[in-house]
Design a protein around this motif. Structure first.
Motif, short mmCIF file in Angstrom:
data_model
loop_
_atom_site.label_atom_id
_atom_site.label_comp_id
_atom_site.label_asym_id
_atom_site.label_seq_id
_atom_site.Cartn_x
_atom_site.Cartn_y
_atom_site.Cartn_z
N HIS A 610 0.73 -1.14 0.21
CA HIS A 610 -0.07 -0.04 -0.05
C HIS A 610 1.08 1.08 -0.03
O HIS A 610 1.58 1.41 1.08
CB HIS A 610 -0.86 0.05 1.28
CG HIS A 610 -2.20 0.80 0.97
ND1 HIS A 610 -3.07 0.84 2.08
CD2 HIS A 610 -2.44 1.71 0.14
CE1 HIS A 610 -3.90 1.59 1.48
NE2 HIS A 610 -3.66 2.21 0.47
N LYS A 615 -4.68 6.10 3.53
CA LYS A 615 -5.87 6.22 2.63
C LYS A 615 -6.32 4.89 2.34
O LYS A 615 -5.93 4.04 1.69
CB LYS A 615 -5.15 6.79 1.19
CG LYS A 615 -6.31 7.42 0.39
CD LYS A 615 -5.74 8.03 -0.81
CE LYS A 615 -6.73 8.26 -2.03
NZ LYS A 615 -7.33 9.41 -1.73
N GLU A 616 -7.58 4.71 2.93
CA GLU A 616 -8.41 3.41 2.88
C GLU A 616 -9.49 3.32 1.74
O GLU A 616 -9.96 2.43 1.49
CB GLU A 616 -9.31 3.25 4.16
CG GLU A 616 -8.32 3.03 5.54
CD GLU A 616 -8.96 2.39 6.52
OE1 GLU A 616 -10.25 2.33 6.49
OE2 GLU A 616 -8.37 1.98 7.53
N LEU A 619 -8.67 0.74 -1.05
CA LEU A 619 -8.76 -0.65 -0.49
C LEU A 619 -10.44 -1.23 -0.28
O LEU A 619 -10.90 -1.98 -0.94
CB LEU A 619 -8.15 -0.78 0.81
CG LEU A 619 -8.24 -2.29 1.63
CD1 LEU A 619 -7.66 -3.31 0.86
CD2 LEU A 619 -7.63 -2.15 3.03
#
Length: 636
Positions: A610, A615-616, A619
């Motif tokens: 990642h 920063k999700e 995902l």
């Protein structure tokens, strides 16, 4: 008194003998049951260092502790599979309490012979295929082999196959020898003349207890491959996997699509997916690439090409020199990625705008592929003639059924070339196929616009081509395929059709050069996409992030044709649409945008890499994308 004492001693002796006889037979069965289970576990444990020793260059950086960790963390799968394989021997022991029939002995020997052959076949095949596939054995190679054994074996030499057969026979003999010495040399315990129910109940209980290691304990989650993942280094996780369990689990997942990849609540997945689809055009800034709305279109699908072959994309010089030239003359997409790692999955992405799947290939299911939209069908409705050119077997991986249902009217494949021209292991070499296409173009009399697809094959293992410009076989094979493309373009430029033709150049899947790139790295999946030809207005570089699934919406939008049925495809030239690249590999998916990229392992439920851990968004969207894909497959 003497008579009574003698009778008492006799009865006591008989009673003691009975107890001893019952205990001895019980003990023999328990020992044999446990020996069977432990022997299977030991075999599976020892296979791990054997695998790592075979790939010693890959595991050279790892310490002895790492090797022990591989064995220890892989143990749950070994215990589970050993449980499966001990069930039938357990029932044999139960039956032996009731009969001395010789058939039972023969069945027992046949079972262990069959298991020895099966385990040997799986282990040796896995050992040989890992170098090609980059993941432990699952159902994927079986699909390719049974659809066309000739093409499946075309990547390997005859000597490699012979060595594999010899290794398979030798390992099967070794396993059966172990089974014979430990379990078969002495006959099974004899039939018990009394208390059979008691003995049978004890062995049945032991057999039933196998459910614990088979299931993986009493937790909510059942045994799965992800339980053995323990390291950030994928090679160590791969070494810990039991290939027999991997194959078994993969076969069990082939059709239950609606239950796979349930990352998010359905409403959340729907919401996120809606933000990832093609959006209505609200600006007039989309460039028109073509000089006409109905150009002739030639799509060239290049086997195994990557951006690393092209100088214009930061790759090595002097390999794909013609691709470089065409990229400079036409429209070059600079941040473009493959969706998958095999041709059948790549064809679905290119022609149907349909993402590749990590656990299966939808091309296996003609009843599902026939409901997919496709570029050929869309163009056919717009008046185009559609043809497909391929030097290999068009029946490989159900390709023919897909192409026909996709709207291809004519398929030219290996059987359409004389034997004298089928000199490649895959069929006809690329220059032969390009020449056939050129001949058909020269003889063509109809004014109807055409959509012709040519799929190359020579830049595939074993990289044997009738051409030598570079010293190394692999880059030389790509240089050969590139030269075939260049020769075709030079000759086609002389025909009047050139000025009204758009050529689309794109690889079929992740690049095969350089060979040491990791399968879980986006660097492996970056490929070129080029729009060239006489009908291209101006040179242009498109920097939007995208992947093969986006070709459909991008092309059809340029032609003014609807593409709303291509749910997963986005117009790369539409500034209002989200731009991202997406790929899948067995048990993995990756998503990349301009400011973030993430690769996620679905088995271990862990992030592999990642670039922006805080920063999700990528995902979550990546999970939603895969979940919605499997929802869609289940409905078809």
């Amino acid at each position: 008194m003497a008579v009574n004492a003698q009778r008492y001693r006799k009865e006591l002796y008989l009673c003691g003998g009975t107890i001893f006889f019952k205990f001895t037979n019980m003990k023999k069965r328990i020992v044999e049951f446990l020996s069977t289970y432990v022997l299977f576990v030991v075999i599976f444990l020892l296979q791990k260092p054997l695998f790592m020793a075979y790939y010693h260059t890959l595991y050279a950086p790892d310490s002895a502790v790492d090797w022990l960790r591989v064995m220890g963390n892989g143990l749950p799968l070994d215990l589970s599979l050993a449980g499966y394989l001990t069930i039938l021997p357990g029932f044999f022991l139960i039956v032996s309490a009731w009969t001395n029939n010789n058939i039972l002995y023969k069945l027992r020997r046949f079972y262990f012979l069959f298991i020895a052959i099966l385990l040997s076949c799986i282990f040796i095949s896995d050992l040989g295929l890992y170098a090609y596939w980059g993941f432990r054995l699952d159902s994927t190679p079986l699909f390719y082999f049974f659809s066309s054994p000739k093409d499946a074996l075309a990547s390997v030499s005859l000597w490699t196959v012979l060595a594999g057969v010899i290794a398979w026979i030798a390992y099967a003999a070794l396993l059966y020898g172990l089974f014979y010495i430990v379990l078969l040399r002495s006959k099974m315990p004899l039939k018990i003349p009394f208390n059979r129910m008691y003995v049978s109940a004890v062995i049945l209980l032991l057999t039933g207890l196998l459910f614990i290691p088979i299931r993986g304990g009493f937790t909510v989650s059942t045994m799965n491959i992800g339980k053995v993942y323990f390291s950030s280094e994928q090679r160590l996780n791969h070494a810990a996997i039991n290939p027999c369990f991997s194959l078994m689990e993969s076969l069990s997942k082939q059709t239950d699509f609606s239950k796979q990849y349930r990352f998010l609540p359905p409403e959340e997945a729907d919401r996120l997916f809606a933000t990832m689809t093609d959006q209505p055009v609200t600006s007039d800034s989309i460039p028109e690439l073509f000089t006409t709305k109905r150009p002739n279109i030639i799509l060239v699908i290049l086997e195994g090409f990557s951006s690393h072959l092209m100088t214009t994309l930061g790759g090595e010089p002097d390999i794909a020199v013609n691709m470089d030239k065409l990229g400079q003359e036409g429209v070059l997409f600079t941040h473009f990625y493959a969706n998958s790692f095999r041709t059948d999955r790549g064809l679905m992405s290119i022609l149907s705008g349909y993402p590749a799947q990590p656990t299966t290939s939808i091309m296996k299911f003609p009843h599902k592929t026939q409901s997919l939209p496709s570029i050929p069908n869309s163009l056919q409705k717009a008046g185009y003639q559609t043809e497909y050119y391929y030097g290999g077997d068009a029946d490989f991986t159900n390709m023919r059924s897909f192409l026909i249902s996709a709207g291809i009217e004519k398929i030219v494949c290996d059987k359409d070339f004389p034997l004298s021209e089928r000199l490649s292991k895959w069929g006809a070499h690329d220059h032969v196929v390009f020449n056939r296409l050129l001949t058909d173009l020269r003889e063509r009399s109809s004014q109807t616009p055409f959509f012709k697809i040519l799929q190359t094959s020579s830049s595939h293992e074993p990289f044997e081509v009738p051409f030598r410009r570079l010293s190394e076989d692999r880059p030389n094979a790509f240089a050969y395929a590139d030269s075939c493309l260049g020769d075709f373009v030079r000759q086609y430029r002389q025909l009047p059709e050139w000025k009204n033709t758009v050529m689309i150049l794109v690889p079929d899947h992740q690049g095969a050069y350089p060979e040491n790139l990791k399968n879980e790295s986006f660097d492996r999946y970056q490929i070129p996409l080029i729009f060239a030809g006489g009908a291209i207005k101006d040179t242009l570089q498109v920097d939007a992030y995208g992947s093969q699934i986006d070709i459909a919406a991008t092309l059809l939008a340029q032609l003014g044709l609807p593409h709303d049925k291509f749910t997963f495809s986005k117009n790369l030239l539409n500034p209002d649409s989200p731009h991202f690249a997406y790929f899948t590999f067995p048990n993995l998916f990756g998503m990349k945008t301009v400011d973030d990229e993430v690769v996620f392992d679905c088995e271990s439920n862990k992030v592999v890499s990642h670039t922006n851990p805080n920063k999700e968004e990528n995902l979550l969207k990546g999970k939603a994308f895969l979940q919605k894909l499997y929802d869609d497959i289940a409905k078809r």
